[in-house]
Write an enzyme that holds these catalytic residues in place. Structure first.
Site, PDB file in Angstrom:
ATOM      1  N   GLY A 100       0.844  -1.196   0.000  1.00  0.00           N
ATOM      2  CA  GLY A 100       0.000   0.000   0.000  1.00  0.00           C
ATOM      3  C   GLY A 100       0.877   1.243   0.000  1.00  0.00           C
ATOM      4  O   GLY A 100       0.534   2.279   0.579  1.00  0.00           O
ATOM      5  N   ALA A 102       1.686   3.502  -2.065  1.00  0.00           N
ATOM      6  CA  ALA A 102       1.306   4.776  -2.681  1.00  0.00           C
ATOM      7  C   ALA A 102       0.167   5.452  -1.910  1.00  0.00           C
ATOM      8  O   ALA A 102      -0.327   6.500  -2.315  1.00  0.00           O
ATOM      9  CB  ALA A 102       0.879   4.547  -4.131  1.00  0.00           C
ATOM     10  N   MET A 104      -1.941   7.015   1.596  1.00  0.00           N
ATOM     11  CA  MET A 104      -1.711   8.157   2.496  1.00  0.00           C
ATOM     12  C   MET A 104      -0.851   7.793   3.715  1.00  0.00           C
ATOM     13  O   MET A 104       0.014   8.552   4.122  1.00  0.00           O
ATOM     14  CB  MET A 104      -3.056   8.691   2.996  1.00  0.00           C
ATOM     15  N   ILE A 105      -1.130   6.636   4.302  1.00  0.00           N
ATOM     16  CA  ILE A 105      -0.358   6.249   5.493  1.00  0.00           C
ATOM     17  C   ILE A 105       1.115   6.117   5.115  1.00  0.00           C
ATOM     18  O   ILE A 105       2.006   6.651   5.784  1.00  0.00           O
ATOM     19  CB  ILE A 105      -0.882   4.919   6.085  1.00  0.00           C
ATOM     20  N   ASN A 220      -6.946  -3.254   7.528  1.00  0.00           N
ATOM     21  CA  ASN A 220      -8.047  -3.807   8.330  1.00  0.00           C
ATOM     22  C   ASN A 220      -8.814  -4.923   7.614  1.00  0.00           C
ATOM     23  O   ASN A 220      -8.896  -4.910   6.395  1.00  0.00           O
ATOM     24  CB  ASN A 220      -9.034  -2.679   8.682  1.00  0.00           C
ATOM     25  N   ASP A 248      -4.362   2.812  18.764  1.00  0.00           N
ATOM     26  CA  ASP A 248      -5.359   2.823  19.836  1.00  0.00           C
ATOM     27  C   ASP A 248      -4.703   3.145  21.175  1.00  0.00           C
ATOM     28  O   ASP A 248      -5.257   3.889  21.980  1.00  0.00           O
ATOM     29  CB  ASP A 248      -6.063   1.460  19.895  1.00  0.00           C
ATOM     30  N   ARG A 251      -4.037   6.819  21.245  1.00  0.00           N
ATOM     31  CA  ARG A 251      -5.297   7.550  21.449  1.00  0.00           C
ATOM     32  C   ARG A 251      -5.711   7.499  22.916  1.00  0.00           C
ATOM     33  O   ARG A 251      -6.173   8.492  23.489  1.00  0.00           O
ATOM     34  CB  ARG A 251      -6.395   6.928  20.576  1.00  0.00           C
ATOM     35  N   HIS A 276      -8.655  -4.686  16.944  1.00  0.00           N
ATOM     36  CA  HIS A 276      -8.723  -3.288  16.495  1.00  0.00           C
ATOM     37  C   HIS A 276     -10.112  -3.078  15.883  1.00  0.00           C
ATOM     38  O   HIS A 276     -10.314  -3.111  14.667  1.00  0.00           O
ATOM     39  CB  HIS A 276      -7.622  -2.999  15.478  1.00  0.00           C
TER      40      HIS A 276
END
Ligand code: LMR
Length: 436
Positions: A100, A102, A104-105, A220, A248, A251, A276
């Site tokens: 992944g 490319a 945003m993360i 996910n 988490d 947070r 999660h």
């Protein structure tokens, strides 16, 4: 004087042939479509040996190879490189695969990795970036930005769509790419489609990654994706697989700090138990604020049991509502934190949360699932479960609920873990954080 070169190969129109027994598999970037088309070869690599500085000389691509690859920008030129005294104490290069890539993360994460703030200022790295057919052009853009950033520690960059190529010899695999749940898609459907991606990636890791690769699953539903991945990689220790629950944990620390009126570095021993998802259990019983049990600092038990807990469980969804997209920067930070927690010794008395394989845990949690628990590391990439935790009836009941959800998810992906036919009886009152 040491000599080396910067080189690249870029051949967007060529299709690689599969090695016998090593199939090619499609892959998607985080939150983009899944492609199962054959993989094109597309590789941009930058390799600068340590101890060297640059002086341009003639192009390096041998004429017999030039026909099947196309050079790219600065990589078309070969350089003589001179010794740089400062780099002599650097460690040997480690290979980090990111799926992944490319998305945003990754866009937040890759630049942290390249800067040295995650693995250390003496640790050169190679980035091996996996994308989908659709994301390849964007992935080139990412590679360009990495080039332009001139990170001294970033020694190689390669991009491609074939996990069997991209995971080759990697010592870390950060599996971020996954398909988001689309309109009308059942959760069982999401588990299946993402499960297939992680089954394939598990097989690829099993075939080509370092035997001691550490795998952090972010896409996910990350706990069950991690379970599927490890089941498909029998030659890699199950203990090496993690599902990201550090976001988490972060947070939860922030919310406890806010309530207590302290800065968040005063909050320690913060465990996230379980999945999660909205059943996750942020553990205020064992958490500490300034070294004192959080419950002695925050006397509002009702707040801890309801508002605090729900706020953490649903934080991802609330963020999506406000921002219009899934958390990216804070997820990247938490991936960096999760890695750092494994490569640096855990501070005395503290621990960190990670979704890990339940094999011989002392908390009474069902075996053979990936469950977030409190971990400690000596800084060698490995971890042990913390034993100095207390579990009361309230905590136990909540742990049981998230455990039941994970066991249901496991039954639903049995066809992907080699355990027979899938049977989906997922609890209807639970969700991924982003599903609300
Ligand atoms: C988060 O917790 O922010 C994400 O996992 C939410 C999501 O579903 O993308």
């Amino acid at each position: 004087m040491a000599l080396s070169k910067i080189s690249t190969s870029y051949s967007p129109s060529h299709t690689l042939k599969s090695k016998p027994g090593v199939p090619f598999h499609g892959h998607d970037a985080k939150r983009t479509g899944v492609s199962f088309e054959p993989h094109r070869r597309l590789r941009i690599s930058c390799s600068v040996a340590p101890n060297e500085v640059q002086a341009p000389v003639a192009p390096a691509i041998p004429s017999d190879k030039a026909s099947n690859r196309e050079c790219y920008g600065v990589f078309c030129t070969t350089y003589d490189l001179r010794a740089d005294e400062k780099t002599k104490s650097w460690k040997s290069l480690i290979k980090i695969a990111v799926s992944g890539a490319a998305g945003m993360i990754s866009n937040h994460l890759l630049f942290k990795l390249a800067s040295g703030v995650v693995f250390g200022p003496d640790q050169p790295i190679a980035l091996q970036l996996l994308g989908s057919e659709r994301s390849l052009q964007a992935l080139e853009g990412v590679a360009m930005e990495l080039e332009d950033s001139l990170y001294p520690l970033l020694r190689e960059v390669s991009i491609g769509t074939n996990p069997y190529e991209i995971f080759q010899d990697c010592e870390w695999a950060l599996l971020i790419g996954a398909k988001p749940r689309g309109p009308g898609m059942e959760r069982a459907g999401l588990l299946d489609i993402n499960g297939q991606i992680f089954a394939e990636q598990g097989k690829a890791l099993n075939a080509v990654a370092s035997r001691n690769v550490k795998v952090i699953v972010v896409g996910n539903p990350c706990n069950t994706n991690a379970l599927i991945c490890l089941k498909n990689a029998p030659n890699i220790p199950a203990k090496n697989f993690h599902a990201l629950t550090r976001l988490d944990e972060n947070r939860a620390k922030c919310q406890l700090a806010l309530k207590a009126g302290v800065f968040y570095d005063k909050v320690s021993n913060m465990t996230i138990w379980g999945n999660h998802s909205t059943t996750q259990v942020p553990d205020f019983l064992n958490a500490k604020i300034n070294g004192i049990p959080a419950k002695e600092v925050i006397k509002d038990t009702k707040w801890l049991e309801t508002e605090f807990t729900e706020r953490i469980q649903k934080r991802g969804g609330v963020l999506i509502q406000k921002w219009g997209r899934s958390s990216a920067a804070s997820t990247a930070v938490s991936i960096a934190d999760a890695i750092r927690s494994l490569v640096t010794p855990t501070p005395e008395g503290d621990w960190f949360s990670s979704g890990v394989y339940t094999n011989g845990n002392t908390y009474g949690i069902a075996e053979d699932i990936v469950f977030s628990m409190p971990c400690r590391s000596k800084g060698d990439g490995d971890y042990e479960l913390a034993t100095d935790v207390i579990i009361d009836d309230f905590l136990r009941a909540r742990i049981k609920k998230t455990e039941a959800e994970l066991l249901a998810e496991k039954r639903c992906v049995a066809h992907l873990t080699g355990e027979g036919n899938a049977f989906c009886d997922l609890p209807e009152d639970t969700m991924l954080p982003g599903e609300q």
